[in-house]
Design an enzyme around this catalytic site. Structure first.
Site, PDB file in Angstrom:
ATOM      1  N   ASN A 154      -5.024  -4.938   4.469  1.00 15.45           N
ATOM      2  CA  ASN A 154      -5.375  -2.581   4.883  1.00 15.45           C
ATOM      3  C   ASN A 154      -6.449  -2.724   4.545  1.00 15.45           C
ATOM      4  OD1 ASN A 154      -5.118  -3.629   2.091  1.00 15.45           O
ATOM      5  ND2 ASN A 154      -4.258  -2.364   1.139  1.00 15.45           N
ATOM      6  N   LYS A 177      -9.827 -17.174   3.905  1.00 15.46           N
ATOM      7  CA  LYS A 177      -8.430 -16.249   4.583  1.00 15.46           C
ATOM      8  C   LYS A 177      -7.999 -15.272   4.978  1.00 15.46           C
ATOM      9  CE  LYS A 177      -4.161 -16.370   4.190  1.00 15.46           C
ATOM     10  NZ  LYS A 177      -3.343 -15.669   5.275  1.00 15.46           N
ATOM     11  N   ALA A 179      -6.132 -11.979   6.898  1.00  7.46           N
ATOM     12  CA  ALA A 179      -4.169 -11.786   6.535  1.00  7.46           C
ATOM     13  C   ALA A 179      -3.753 -11.908   8.172  1.00  7.46           C
ATOM     14  CB  ALA A 179      -4.112 -10.429   6.097  1.00  7.46           C
ATOM     15  N   GLY A 227      -2.854  -9.526  -2.543  1.00  8.25           N
ATOM     16  CA  GLY A 227      -2.031  -9.048  -1.732  1.00  8.25           C
ATOM     17  C   GLY A 227      -0.468  -8.533  -3.040  1.00  8.25           C
ATOM     18  N   SER A 228       0.470  -8.877  -2.627  1.00  2.00           N
ATOM     19  CA  SER A 228       1.900  -8.147  -2.904  1.00  2.00           C
ATOM     20  C   SER A 228       1.339  -8.793  -4.265  1.00  2.00           C
ATOM     21  CB  SER A 228       3.407  -8.660  -2.638  1.00  2.00           C
ATOM     22  OG  SER A 228       3.160  -9.658  -2.555  1.00  2.00           O
ATOM     23  N   GLU A 249      -5.847  -9.748  -7.690  1.00  2.00           N
ATOM     24  CA  GLU A 249      -5.565  -8.195  -7.193  1.00  2.00           C
ATOM     25  C   GLU A 249      -3.933  -7.971  -6.561  1.00  2.00           C
ATOM     26  OE1 GLU A 249      -4.391  -4.565  -6.302  1.00  2.00           O
ATOM     27  OE2 GLU A 249      -6.758  -4.701  -4.984  1.00  2.00           O
ATOM     28  N   CYS A 283      -3.622  -0.440  -2.106  1.00  2.00           N
ATOM     29  CA  CYS A 283      -3.240  -0.441  -3.698  1.00  2.00           C
ATOM     30  C   CYS A 283      -3.047   0.528  -4.543  1.00  2.00           C
ATOM     31  CB  CYS A 283      -3.968  -2.002  -3.780  1.00  2.00           C
ATOM     32  SG  CYS A 283      -3.624  -3.385  -2.416  1.00  2.00           S
ATOM     33  N   GLU A 381       7.203  -1.262  -5.708  1.00  2.00           N
ATOM     34  CA  GLU A 381       6.007  -0.854  -4.978  1.00  2.00           C
ATOM     35  C   GLU A 381       6.532  -0.494  -3.461  1.00  2.00           C
ATOM     36  OE1 GLU A 381       1.461  -1.967  -4.239  1.00  2.00           O
ATOM     37  OE2 GLU A 381       2.655  -3.625  -3.679  1.00  2.00           O
TER      38      GLU A 381
END
Length: 502
Positions: A154, A177, A179, A227-228, A249, A283, A381
């Site tokens: 994002n 690395k 996404a 990320g998730s 995060e 997020c 979420e």
């Protein structure tokens, strides 16, 4: 070699190198056309990157703080001087972000490099009050070694710069690395690091297997992940097994409270951005709305009016609402909205795929009313363009329900009552609280969440400390035999009362 979206590549400063292995197409979520190709790093590529990073970091950590700061200011200069048109267009075509947001994110990363350049130059340790006469006692900070940066789609550039700037300032080498959905734009951007020493920064495309290999390696020493929650937990466990520090995060389901003292025109306008910015794929998006009964209907009316004015379309056109990043992302949003409607919620706006955009992963910005705290859309979420509104009787109930969540990233309040503003700051269980101005961040203040939303902090002093370790040092410049050393003297026993126990 120069970077081309059509040739899979990786980057080891200052060079792009061809990536061996099977190529995978990158698909535009708005048009479903192919944007370019990427390939995942092989074991040999990972080894080459870590070898280069280890060599570069050995020299980088020896640099004095002023020289290291000069290097980071050079990166900031390169950002400010660069033409990021192609990079921004790649980001739009990779993940759907509207072009003004893409170019803004990409171009506005210089300040964080300047901030950490000067913070690390100024803050290198602490001299403590001595515990023994004639002793010099202090703490010093040192880098970990090589840090791994596992990035989201994002805000792929901005969030990368947050942690990379801090890690470089602390004296580490960095392996990024990206996404899968924003690998091309990240690779295009990475050339801003070319003024840094050879091998110090690398960009290594790949998926979960690449991330796992980087975390597991003995040649990496700290990890930053965004990320998730599920992936964040997996990263945290993998790091814990190796006693490797990490910053996690992990997203959330942020509450937004509309008090009876809220300025409703401002609250409605702010809520549109809080809920629907980047098609809700932020997020810190406001997902759970708690609106006090006395002003509920009027707020919903204003909120819906402003939401209906949003333009849906390709991010390269004049639009606020682009596509979701993937078919799976949209399917999750649709599942949660459909479940809420089946259980009594009402879609005031949206709740469907826009008829004019049946190609690509578009979904209308959706306002749901009649939502109850037990619905899945409140408990999970959503990460899409949905505002789920719960009617509450008063401010206290709003706070209570806002805190009734496994997440704790951010929380927002609209109110003109100073007591409510301070109460919200004190009582909300979140790492960040915004009053009347959601989603703002500050390079000098810590960014991160409570509960399942993460571990550690990015930005601020804590963001720098995440990438350096402390060492206590005691120096006695006049060596002397100390009275408490072995063997104990008779006088020591008398003073300590030890004779009773001998």
């Amino acid at each position: 070699m120069d970077f081309s979206p059509d040739r899979p590549a990786f980057f080891v400063n200052p060079d792009y190198r061809p990536m061996p292995g099977a190529a995978k197409p990158v698909i535009d979520p708005a048009t479903l056309e192919t944007v370019g190709t990427i390939a995942a790093a092989t074991d040999g590529v990972i080894d080459a990157v870590l070898t280069a990073a280890t060599k570069a970091q050995a020299a980088w950590k020896q640099l004095d703080a002023k020289s290291r700061a000069r290097h980071l200011h050079a990166v900031a200069n390169a950002i400010e001087a660069a033409d990021f048109t192609r990079c921004a267009e790649l980001m739009v075509r990779e993940m759907g972000k509207p072009y003004p947001e893409a170019i803004g994110e990409i171009a506005n990363c210089a300040p964080v490099f300047r901030y950490y350049a000067e913070m690390a130059r100024d803050d290198a340790g602490k001299i403590a009050g001595t515990t023994q006469a004639g002793s010099f006692q202090y703490a010093r900070y040192e880098p970990y070694g090589t840090s791994v940066h596992i990035m989201p789609y994002n805000f792929p550039i901005l969030l990368m710069c947050w942690t990379v700037a801090a890690s470089l300032a602390a004296g580490n080498a960095c392996v990024i690395k990206p996404a899968a959905a924003t690998t091309l734009s990240t690779l295009d951007y990475i050339k801003v690091f070319r003024s840094l020493p050879e091998g110090l920064v690398s960009c290594l495309p790949g998926g979960a297997a690449t991330a796992q290999a980087l975390i597991a390696s003995d040649r990496t020493h700290a990890v930053a992940f965004t990320g998730s929650v599920a992936a964040g937990k997996a990263v945290a466990v993998a790091c814990a097994e190796r006693m490797k520090p990490c910053v996690i995060e992990a997203g959330g389901s942020d509450p937004l409270i509309i008090s009876r003292h809220a300025p409703l025109d401002v609250a409605a306008a702010g809520s549109v951005t809080a809920a629907f910015h980047l098609t809700g794929q932020v997020c810190t998006s406001a997902e759970r709305f708690f609106v006090v009964d006395a002003i509920h209907d009027r707020f919903v009316e204003l909120f819906a009016e402003k939401t209906r004015a949003l333009r849906i379309g390709n991010g390269l056109d004049k639009t606020e609402i682009g596509p979701l990043v993937s078919e799976a992302a949209r399917a999750k949003v649709m599942r949660l909205v459909d479940d809420a409607v089946r259980n009594g919620a009402r879609a005031v706006t949206g709740g469907r795929i826009p008829p004019a955009h049946n190609v690509g992963w578009f979904y209308e910005p959706t306002i749901l009313t009649g939502v109850t705290p037990d619905m899945a859309i409140v408990r999970e979420e959503c990460f899409g363009p949905v505002a789920a509104i719960c009617r509450v009787k008063d401010f206290d109930e709003a706070i209570e329900l806002a805190n009734d969540s496994p997440f704790g990233l951010g929380a927002s309040v609209f109110t003109t009552d100073l007591a409510e503003a301070h109460e919200a700051a004190e009582r909300l269980e979140a790492g960040m609280v915004w009053v009347n101005n959601p989603l703002i961040d500050n390079d000098a203040l810590p960014f991160g969440g409570w509960k399942a939303s993460g571990l550690g902090r990015e930005l601020g002093r804590q963001g720098l400390d995440a990438f350096r370790r402390s060492k206590m040092v005691i120096i006695d410049h006049k060596p002397a035999i100390q009275g408490w050393w072995y063997p104990y003297s008779d006088s020591w026993f008398r003073e300590a009362g030890g004779r009773k126990h001998v």
